[in-house]
Write a protein that holds these residues in place. Sequence first.
Motif, PDB file in Angstrom:
ATOM      1  N   LEU A  54      25.072   2.293 -22.907  1.00  0.00           N
ATOM      2  CA  LEU A  54      26.146   2.794 -21.757  1.00  0.00           C
ATOM      3  C   LEU A  54      25.753   2.544 -20.512  1.00  0.00           C
ATOM      4  N   LYS A  55      24.380   2.491 -20.141  1.00  0.00           N
ATOM      5  CA  LYS A  55      24.029   2.328 -18.778  1.00  0.00           C
ATOM      6  C   LYS A  55      24.193   0.913 -18.482  1.00  0.00           C
ATOM      7  N   THR A  56      23.764   0.111 -19.509  1.00  0.00           N
ATOM      8  CA  THR A  56      23.668  -1.233 -19.463  1.00  0.00           C
ATOM      9  C   THR A  56      25.306  -1.796 -19.145  1.00  0.00           C
ATOM     10  N   GLN A  57      26.216  -1.261 -19.945  1.00  0.00           N
ATOM     11  CA  GLN A  57      27.718  -1.432 -19.783  1.00  0.00           C
ATOM     12  C   GLN A  57      28.358  -1.187 -18.457  1.00  0.00           C
ATOM     13  N   ALA A  58      27.708  -0.054 -18.216  1.00  0.00           N
ATOM     14  CA  ALA A  58      28.251   0.449 -16.846  1.00  0.00           C
ATOM     15  C   ALA A  58      27.799  -0.464 -15.729  1.00  0.00           C
ATOM     16  N   ALA A  59      26.619  -0.656 -15.494  1.00  0.00           N
ATOM     17  CA  ALA A  59      26.090  -1.569 -14.574  1.00  0.00           C
ATOM     18  C   ALA A  59      26.825  -2.964 -14.563  1.00  0.00           C
ATOM     19  N   ARG A  60      27.066  -3.554 -15.667  1.00  0.00           N
ATOM     20  CA  ARG A  60      27.740  -4.723 -16.135  1.00  0.00           C
ATOM     21  C   ARG A  60      29.204  -4.556 -15.333  1.00  0.00           C
ATOM     22  N   THR A  61      29.941  -3.500 -15.815  1.00  0.00           N
ATOM     23  CA  THR A  61      31.151  -3.516 -15.379  1.00  0.00           C
ATOM     24  C   THR A  61      31.440  -3.027 -13.969  1.00  0.00           C
ATOM     25  N   THR A  62      30.335  -2.245 -13.399  1.00  0.00           N
ATOM     26  CA  THR A  62      30.635  -1.877 -11.959  1.00  0.00           C
ATOM     27  C   THR A  62      30.261  -3.178 -10.980  1.00  0.00           C
ATOM     28  N   PHE A  63      29.214  -3.668 -11.429  1.00  0.00           N
ATOM     29  CA  PHE A  63      28.805  -4.631 -10.363  1.00  0.00           C
ATOM     30  C   PHE A  63      28.889  -6.094 -10.708  1.00  0.00           C
ATOM     31  N   GLY A 112      40.206  -8.215  -1.987  1.00  0.00           N
ATOM     32  CA  GLY A 112      41.768  -7.966  -2.471  1.00  0.00           C
ATOM     33  C   GLY A 112      42.021  -8.221  -3.751  1.00  0.00           C
ATOM     34  N   LEU A 113      40.883  -7.601  -4.632  1.00  0.00           N
ATOM     35  CA  LEU A 113      41.035  -7.687  -6.070  1.00  0.00           C
ATOM     36  C   LEU A 113      41.582  -6.377  -6.821  1.00  0.00           C
ATOM     37  N   GLY A 114      42.352  -5.556  -6.123  1.00  0.00           N
ATOM     38  CA  GLY A 114      42.440  -4.201  -6.463  1.00  0.00           C
ATOM     39  C   GLY A 114      43.256  -4.044  -7.620  1.00  0.00           C
ATOM     40  N   GLU A 115      44.136  -4.854  -8.047  1.00  0.00           N
ATOM     41  CA  GLU A 115      44.902  -4.769  -9.392  1.00  0.00           C
ATOM     42  C   GLU A 115      43.861  -5.274 -10.442  1.00  0.00           C
ATOM     43  N   ALA A 134      40.964  -2.460 -10.978  1.00  0.00           N
ATOM     44  CA  ALA A 134      41.758  -1.290 -11.700  1.00  0.00           C
ATOM     45  C   ALA A 134      41.479  -1.618 -13.287  1.00  0.00           C
ATOM     46  N   ALA A 135      41.917  -2.836 -13.556  1.00  0.00           N
ATOM     47  CA  ALA A 135      42.137  -2.790 -14.812  1.00  0.00           C
ATOM     48  C   ALA A 135      40.505  -3.066 -15.557  1.00  0.00           C
ATOM     49  N   LEU A 136      39.817  -3.866 -14.750  1.00  0.00           N
ATOM     50  CA  LEU A 136      38.259  -4.146 -15.283  1.00  0.00           C
ATOM     51  C   LEU A 136      37.535  -2.605 -15.510  1.00  0.00           C
ATOM     52  N   TRP A 137      37.939  -1.688 -14.492  1.00  0.00           N
ATOM     53  CA  TRP A 137      37.502  -0.343 -14.685  1.00  0.00           C
ATOM     54  C   TRP A 137      37.984   0.737 -15.136  1.00  0.00           C
ATOM     55  N   ALA A 138      39.013   0.276 -16.180  1.00  0.00           N
ATOM     56  CA  ALA A 138      39.854   1.329 -17.034  1.00  0.00           C
ATOM     57  C   ALA A 138      38.681   1.771 -18.072  1.00  0.00           C
ATOM     58  N   PRO A 139      38.696   2.953 -18.465  1.00  0.00           N
ATOM     59  CA  PRO A 139      37.743   3.519 -19.337  1.00  0.00           C
ATOM     60  C   PRO A 139      37.501   2.602 -20.796  1.00  0.00           C
ATOM     61  N   LEU A 159      37.179   4.736  -7.026  1.00  0.00           N
ATOM     62  CA  LEU A 159      37.699   3.785  -8.036  1.00  0.00           C
ATOM     63  C   LEU A 159      37.538   3.849  -9.293  1.00  0.00           C
ATOM     64  N   HIS A 160      35.972   4.197  -9.623  1.00  0.00           N
ATOM     65  CA  HIS A 160      35.520   4.145 -10.868  1.00  0.00           C
ATOM     66  C   HIS A 160      34.699   5.289 -11.399  1.00  0.00           C
ATOM     67  N   GLY A 161      33.830   5.741 -10.438  1.00  0.00           N
ATOM     68  CA  GLY A 161      33.032   7.190 -11.041  1.00  0.00           C
ATOM     69  C   GLY A 161      33.895   8.016 -11.609  1.00  0.00           C
ATOM     70  N   ALA A 162      35.012   8.623 -10.958  1.00  0.00           N
ATOM     71  CA  ALA A 162      35.603   9.637 -11.590  1.00  0.00           C
ATOM     72  C   ALA A 162      36.063   9.212 -12.884  1.00  0.00           C
TER      73      ALA A 162
END
Length: 342
Positions: free
Chosen positions: A180-189, A250-253, A256-261, A336-339
């Motif tokens: 999960l840590k590896t996935q979170a770092a990949r998804t976040t950054f 400007g990649l808001g949309e 948001a999709a990338l950071w969906a659970p 955007l992501h942590g919550a």
Amino acid sequence: EFRAVVDKIAVADCIMSNSRFYESVSYLDGCIRRNEKEQLTFEHIAAAAVMKACGTTSDRVRYQRLRIPDLGEGNPYLSALNFHAAPIFEGQRQYIGAALHELNSTCQDPTEMQVLLAHIIRADQECNARKYAAYASLLEKVLHACVRNDSPGTVQGIGTQLHRAKTGLYSTCVDLIEELKTQAARTTFLEPAKMYFHAVHDHTMEGDVDVHGANLYLGILEEALDIKTGRPSFVQDSSCKGIVMFLSAGLGEQLAALWAPENLGKSWEAIPQCRRNLYQVQHQARKNVFICEGQTPEDVITRYVKEIPSISHWIPIPVSRPSNRGKQFLQSHCNLHGAKQD
């Protein structure tokens, strides 16, 4: 600003600040002590690995070339020697030899050894960041092939059924958290950076995210928050490449999709909402800059962390309070992501 997010982390600090990589190093330390009497040279170990990959016992395999499409092509024996002798591995070379020796003993499929050697060939031909990434990958393979195959009771010297059950459960939970840590770092950054560079058709920088950019992103996690993933950062990388302030792109949309659970750990390319209208976004982000400017990841991290007074009164690990500039960046990720992704 971060208290609400930090309070959601229900993981022991010792797990957040440790990783598979360091578990592999600890395991290999034991292997080195056990194998001291063998006095094997790295030349012998490298030749044995090539013979395993080629399915032969002939010493002439040292002169044989190996080609794995999209991975690497060259002389695996000479590449392994060059890789082992690289200056960046000063003080760590013993782990390369010990890892190859252990994999020689446990690897049953020649194809696996061929792929491993192909990565070493490519690393030998490219930059130090690529070499360090290959080194981390080598040690991770040791963890899966050797450490996880040992019985918990055997490793600890305690054979009670209760101890084995507790250790097995703990190891399984730690494996899940590590993933999960590896996935979170990949998804976040990493995936947002790759998505941005793809959108602006900068495919060179897109390819540099995993090799170079990750060293800065993961280095910030390690130095500022003492969070370590399975891949250690190589902060001595010679340049800052493959990084970008993607929140201002400007990649808001798409973010948001990338950071969906449900998309945690996925490549941005595997998410239809990320691909939709990607090229129509207004891109204004600065590349090769993240949080603050610097010539190397170590330079950026040092400048960033040294400005930050301690917040250890509410986080029981050695971390620092972000500067105002860092607060804005990290707070954006919290919002955007942590919550959603604890």
